[in-house]
Design an enzyme around this catalytic site. Structure first.
Site, PDB file in Angstrom:
ATOM      1  N   GLY A  31      23.159  37.219 -10.262  1.00 53.86           N
ATOM      2  CA  GLY A  31      24.340  37.846  -9.924  1.00 53.86           C
ATOM      3  C   GLY A  31      24.901  36.949  -8.683  1.00 53.86           C
ATOM      4  CG  ASN A  32      27.249  35.476  -8.315  1.00 53.52           C
ATOM      5  OD1 ASN A  32      28.689  36.516  -7.782  1.00 53.52           O
ATOM      6  ND2 ASN A  32      28.108  35.560  -9.636  1.00 53.52           N
ATOM      7  CB  SER A  77      28.573  32.189  -7.970  1.00 57.67           C
ATOM      8  OG  SER A  77      28.733  32.745  -8.937  1.00 57.67           O
ATOM      9  CD  GLU A  79      30.986  36.217 -13.391  1.00 58.58           C
ATOM     10  OE1 GLU A  79      32.100  35.362 -13.070  1.00 58.58           O
ATOM     11  OE2 GLU A  79      30.634  35.886 -14.447  1.00 58.58           O
ATOM     12  CG  HIS A  98      28.072  39.871 -10.230  1.00 62.46           C
ATOM     13  ND1 HIS A  98      28.373  41.254 -11.097  1.00 62.46           N
ATOM     14  CD2 HIS A  98      27.728  38.509 -11.178  1.00 62.46           C
ATOM     15  CE1 HIS A  98      28.089  40.778 -12.001  1.00 62.46           C
ATOM     16  NE2 HIS A  98      27.364  39.622 -12.270  1.00 62.46           N
ATOM     17  CG  HIS A 100      23.526  40.752 -13.597  1.00 64.33           C
ATOM     18  ND1 HIS A 100      23.367  39.241 -14.583  1.00 64.33           N
ATOM     19  CD2 HIS A 100      24.396  40.738 -13.325  1.00 64.33           C
ATOM     20  CE1 HIS A 100      23.595  38.475 -14.457  1.00 64.33           C
ATOM     21  NE2 HIS A 100      25.456  39.167 -13.901  1.00 64.33           N
ATOM     22  CG  HIS A 162      28.587  40.448 -16.639  1.00 71.49           C
ATOM     23  ND1 HIS A 162      29.424  39.544 -16.392  1.00 71.49           N
ATOM     24  CD2 HIS A 162      27.094  40.215 -15.923  1.00 71.49           C
ATOM     25  CE1 HIS A 162      28.681  39.063 -15.287  1.00 71.49           C
ATOM     26  NE2 HIS A 162      28.148  39.090 -15.468  1.00 71.49           N
TER      27      HIS A 162
HETATM   28 ZN   LIG Z   1      26.998  37.851 -13.762  1.00 66.06          ZN
END
Ligand SMILES: [Zn+2]
Length: 224
Positions: A31-32, A77, A79, A98, A100, A162
């Site tokens: 995650g981020n 990150s 992402e 973001h 998970h 994801h």
């Molecule tokens: Zn991810």
């Protein structure tokens, strides 16, 4: 002229990362999250692959939306493309989370839409969330494109196999969206075990969004 950096936004990334782990929205380093400073347009984003419990404000990376580094020695990150794509598309969004999480991810793995079956979801997320398709590998510009397209004007989107992406005008709101999304997914799944989940109607959703915006807790806001 030197860009003015905001230590409080770095601290917000650190604190919200800890909150993401504490609330079970993600595990490990996955995650981020990011926040946009509406004054400078810069994005403050969590570093890549670092445990949320050891991240310090100095590890937070400040980027332009063209992904040029303005401040920070850490690798941002992976992402970052996805976060920047959301900010470019949604001027009213200033935070992206973001995660998970298990139940939201189940809907993505099954390639299913998740309709509103709980009032809090209807109020702050919308009528439903959909999957960002076709599947794209993590960290790619292709994932950024399909995620932003499937997000549209909603406040969350499912990333198949994801996780999930939640957005808001503030970090507090984006994290709340992520948590309410996960709760709605859990309720839908349990309701499915018991019988047929009954989604809320469009008129009911609009009425609840209006109530949340204009009435709910209004008289107590001055007390906080
Ligand atoms: Zn991810």
């Amino acid at each position: 002229m030197a860009v003015q950096l905001k230590p409080e936004l770095k601290q917000l990334i650190v604190d919200t990362g800890v909150e993401m782990v504490r609330t079970g929205m993600t595990v490990g380093t996955w995650g981020n999250l990011s926040v946009r400073d509406p004054e400078t347009g810069l994005m403050y984003i969590s570093p890549s692959g670092m445990d949320y419990l050891i991240i310090q404000p100095r590890h937070v990376v400040v980027l332009t939306l063209d992904l040029e580094t303005v401040d920070g020695e850490a690798e941002p990150s992976i992402e970052r493309h996805m976060h920047a794509a959301v900010y470019r598309q949604r001027p009213g969004v200033n935070a992206v989370v973001h995660t998970h999480p298990v139940f939201s991810s189940a809907f993505g793995a099954a390639r299913l839409e998740l309709p509103a079956v709980s009032e809090d979801f209807a109020q702050i997320v919308g009528d439903k969330v959909i999957c960002a398709l076709p599947y794209q590998l993590p960290g790619t510009e292709a994932l950024a494109r399909v995620a932003a397209a499937a997000l549209g004007e909603r406040f969350a989107v499912l990333l198949p196999n994801h996780g999930a992406l939640a957005v808001g005008e503030s970090m507090k709101k984006a994290l709340k969206v992520a948590m309410v999304l996960e709760k709605n997914a859990q309720i839908y799944l349990y309701a499915r075990l018991l019988g047929a989940p009954q989604p809320l109607g469009d008129g009911e959703i609009l009425a609840m969004q209006k109530f949340a915006r204009e009435e709910y807790g209004r008289r107590n806001r001055d007390l906080a």
